[in-house]
Design a protein around this motif. Structure first.
Motif, PDB file in Angstrom:
ATOM      1  N   LYS A  61      54.433  10.891  68.800  1.00 14.01           N
ATOM      2  CA  LYS A  61      55.516  10.968  69.780  1.00 14.01           C
ATOM      3  C   LYS A  61      55.201  11.956  70.902  1.00 14.01           C
ATOM      4  N   ALA A  62      55.866  11.777  72.018  1.00 14.78           N
ATOM      5  CA  ALA A  62      55.729  12.684  73.156  1.00 14.78           C
ATOM      6  C   ALA A  62      56.121  14.103  72.755  1.00 14.78           C
ATOM      7  N   GLY A  63      55.317  15.074  73.191  1.00 16.35           N
ATOM      8  CA  GLY A  63      55.596  16.475  72.888  1.00 16.35           C
ATOM      9  C   GLY A  63      54.899  16.986  71.644  1.00 16.35           C
ATOM     10  N   GLU A  64      54.361  16.088  70.811  1.00 19.20           N
ATOM     11  CA  GLU A  64      53.674  16.525  69.599  1.00 19.20           C
ATOM     12  C   GLU A  64      52.286  17.087  69.929  1.00 19.20           C
ATOM     13  N   ILE A  65      51.842  18.013  69.084  1.00 15.96           N
ATOM     14  CA  ILE A  65      50.486  18.560  69.166  1.00 15.96           C
ATOM     15  C   ILE A  65      49.799  18.294  67.832  1.00 15.96           C
ATOM     16  N   PHE A 100      29.726  22.648  58.720  1.00 15.99           N
ATOM     17  CA  PHE A 100      30.462  23.175  59.866  1.00 15.99           C
ATOM     18  C   PHE A 100      31.573  22.210  60.253  1.00 15.99           C
ATOM     19  N   LYS A 101      32.455  22.693  61.115  1.00 18.84           N
ATOM     20  CA  LYS A 101      33.604  21.897  61.547  1.00 18.84           C
ATOM     21  C   LYS A 101      33.671  21.855  63.069  1.00 18.84           C
ATOM     22  N   VAL A 102      34.035  20.702  63.594  1.00 20.18           N
ATOM     23  CA  VAL A 102      34.424  20.572  64.992  1.00 20.18           C
ATOM     24  C   VAL A 102      35.926  20.306  64.998  1.00 20.18           C
ATOM     25  N   LYS A 103      36.658  21.158  65.692  1.00 23.80           N
ATOM     26  CA  LYS A 103      38.112  21.047  65.727  1.00 23.80           C
ATOM     27  C   LYS A 103      38.576  20.841  67.166  1.00 23.80           C
ATOM     28  N   MET A 104      39.648  20.110  67.319  1.00 21.36           N
ATOM     29  CA  MET A 104      40.287  20.033  68.626  1.00 21.36           C
ATOM     30  C   MET A 104      41.800  19.953  68.452  1.00 21.36           C
ATOM     31  N   LYS A 105      42.475  20.437  69.454  1.00 17.67           N
ATOM     32  CA  LYS A 105      43.934  20.427  69.474  1.00 17.67           C
ATOM     33  C   LYS A 105      44.361  19.566  70.668  1.00 17.67           C
ATOM     34  N   VAL A 106      45.190  18.545  70.406  1.00 19.29           N
ATOM     35  CA  VAL A 106      45.574  17.578  71.438  1.00 19.29           C
ATOM     36  C   VAL A 106      47.100  17.549  71.591  1.00 19.29           C
ATOM     37  N   ARG A 107      47.537  17.679  72.839  1.00 16.32           N
ATOM     38  CA  ARG A 107      48.976  17.629  73.150  1.00 16.32           C
ATOM     39  C   ARG A 107      49.293  16.279  73.789  1.00 16.32           C
ATOM     40  N   PHE A 108      50.371  15.638  73.318  1.00 15.62           N
ATOM     41  CA  PHE A 108      50.748  14.299  73.785  1.00 15.62           C
ATOM     42  C   PHE A 108      51.910  14.378  74.773  1.00 15.62           C
ATOM     43  N   GLY A 109      51.658  13.849  75.976  1.00 15.22           N
ATOM     44  CA  GLY A 109      52.689  13.855  77.011  1.00 15.22           C
ATOM     45  C   GLY A 109      53.606  12.655  76.918  1.00 15.22           C
TER      46      GLY A 109
END
Length: 418
Positions: free
Chosen positions: A351-355, A306-315
């Protein structure tokens, strides 16, 4: 019918729903107009259970599981259709059903035995076995209104299973007893199976369904979706839980390629009481648990990948962030987990704004049971350890197991006896 214990043919149960109580009275007085709406608790249900089979019924709350059991046992009358029974039934339905709260445990044993059709002498012959199985001590001579829920289920199951039924029907009641009593009950199930008796059970414990049942029936919104081997039907049920039963290959491929429309966690059961904190200079904006079939789900089969996934946005621009997940038991004890630093995954400046999308892939070797998932994004900022975002107990993970060993973790032991 010689090999059939239970046959349910075209069974429906319809309830009349009224917007106002006065409408019920108007209809009862013979007004020609209908004031009710029809609610189908069950709609045209068909199945057969052979003698000696252990069959499970699963489905979401409100799917009709308990209703069909009550119809089979005669507690409810179906609106249409027929039920055929071959053999003496003993049923353990709602906690305390069939008990007189003012009677003692002993008196309730005789009351239940008489209702099933036993003579006093037949109950006398079984009394010692019932008392020993219940194992509630001197409370057997006290009014059952003084019992805890655990004592209730012990006595009720002891009566149900020791009056020598040909068909045993159990509705979720075992979830009340402690783990040792549950173990004793399931050993009795094994004895029943060896004796060729029939067991019909409803349970949300998918591990027990997978382990003990020869066949599983899946209900949803009062309709039978399917019946078949436990693993096949449990997989279908997992899809129903996340509204993906009709998802075709195209949708599954989108999950696999990280292109699923909408938010991943919309397909999960998320904890409304999660603990969340951090500066949110980097923020976890989405997450998923993905099973071996690329379905987003809270339910995983033991031994599967199985997989655990997350999506992170950098401010802001962040150097060498650390992404982590942890699996805990329901008491909050950390059982397992990892992070990108421990796994020696090199992450430079973001960098800022990257996901960023992070995927942890592993094998599920935890025992069957319920667990909690925590996610985090941390790092070192200006030499100080910094929590950017943490989500504690964000959702549950249900591990479905055919076989459990001792403790939390299964080492996959191979045994050889020469």
């Amino acid at each position: 019918m010689t090999n059939i214990s239970i046959k349910v043919k075209d069974v429906s149960k319809i309830y009349k729903l009224y917007d106002k109580q006065i409408d019920r009275l108007k209809e009862a007085l013979g007004k020609r107009k209908e004031y009710h709406k029809k609610h189908y608790a069950l709609s045209n249900i068909n199945f057969e259970i052979k003698k000696g089979q252990t069959v499970g019924i699963i489905g979401k709350n409100g799917s009709g599981k308990s209703t069909i059991l009550k119809i089979i046992t005669g507690v409810l009358k179906q609106t249409t259709g027929d039920v055929f029974i071959s053999g003496r039934i003993s049923a353990l339905l709602e906690l305390g059903a069939g008990f007189n709260m003012e009677y003692t445990g002993i008196e309730n044993i005789y009351l239940n035995g008489t209702m099933i059709g036993f003579t006093r002498q037949e109950i006398d012959d079984r009394l010692e076995d019932i008392i020993n199985f219940a194992d509630i001590g001197d409370f057997i001579n006290q009014p059952v209104k003084t019992y805890s829920s655990g004592m209730f289920v012990r006595l009720a199951f002891a009566v149900a299973i020791n009056i020598d039924p040909e068909i045993l029907i159990v509705d979720e009641a075992l979830s009340v007893g402690d783990v040792f009593f549950q173990s004793k009950c399931f050993r009795k199930f094994e004895d029943f199976k060896k004796l060729g008796k029939t067991i019909l059970m409803v349970s949300h414990d998918l591990s027990s369904i997978a382990k003990y049942c020869d066949k599983v029936i899946l209900l949803d919104s009062g309709k039978k979706v399917a019946e078949g081997k436990p693993k096949e039907i449990i997989d279908m049920y997992k899809k129903i839980l996340v509204n993906q039963l009709d998802a075709g290959k195209e949708k599954q491929q989108k999950v696999e390629n990280n292109q699923i429309e909408g938010k991943w966690n919309d397909s999960l059961i998320v904890n409304p009481d999660k603990v969340e904190y951090g500066s949110k200079l980097a923020e976890i904006i989405d997450f998923a648990i993905i099973d071996e079939y690329n379905n987003i789900t809270n339910n995983l089969m033991k031994y599967s990948e199985f997989k655990v996934k997350m999506k992170v946005r950098f401010g802001e621009e962040i150097e060498e962030p650390i992404f982590a997940f942890t699996i805990k038991d329901l008491k909050g004890t950390e059982i397992t987990g990892t992070n990108t630093m421990l796994e020696k995954v090199n992450i430079s400046i973001i960098k800022a704004g990257e996901i960023k999308e992070i995927t942890f892939t592993q094998k599920m070797n935890l025992q069957g049971g319920e667990y909690l998932l925590a996610l985090g994004c941390t790092g070192f900022r200006n030499g100080e350890f910094t929590v950017y975002h943490r989500l504690y107990d964000i959702c549950n993970i249900s591990v479905i197991s055919h076989k459990n060993t001792v403790g939390y973790y299964d080492m996959g032991c191979m045994v050889e006896v020469l």
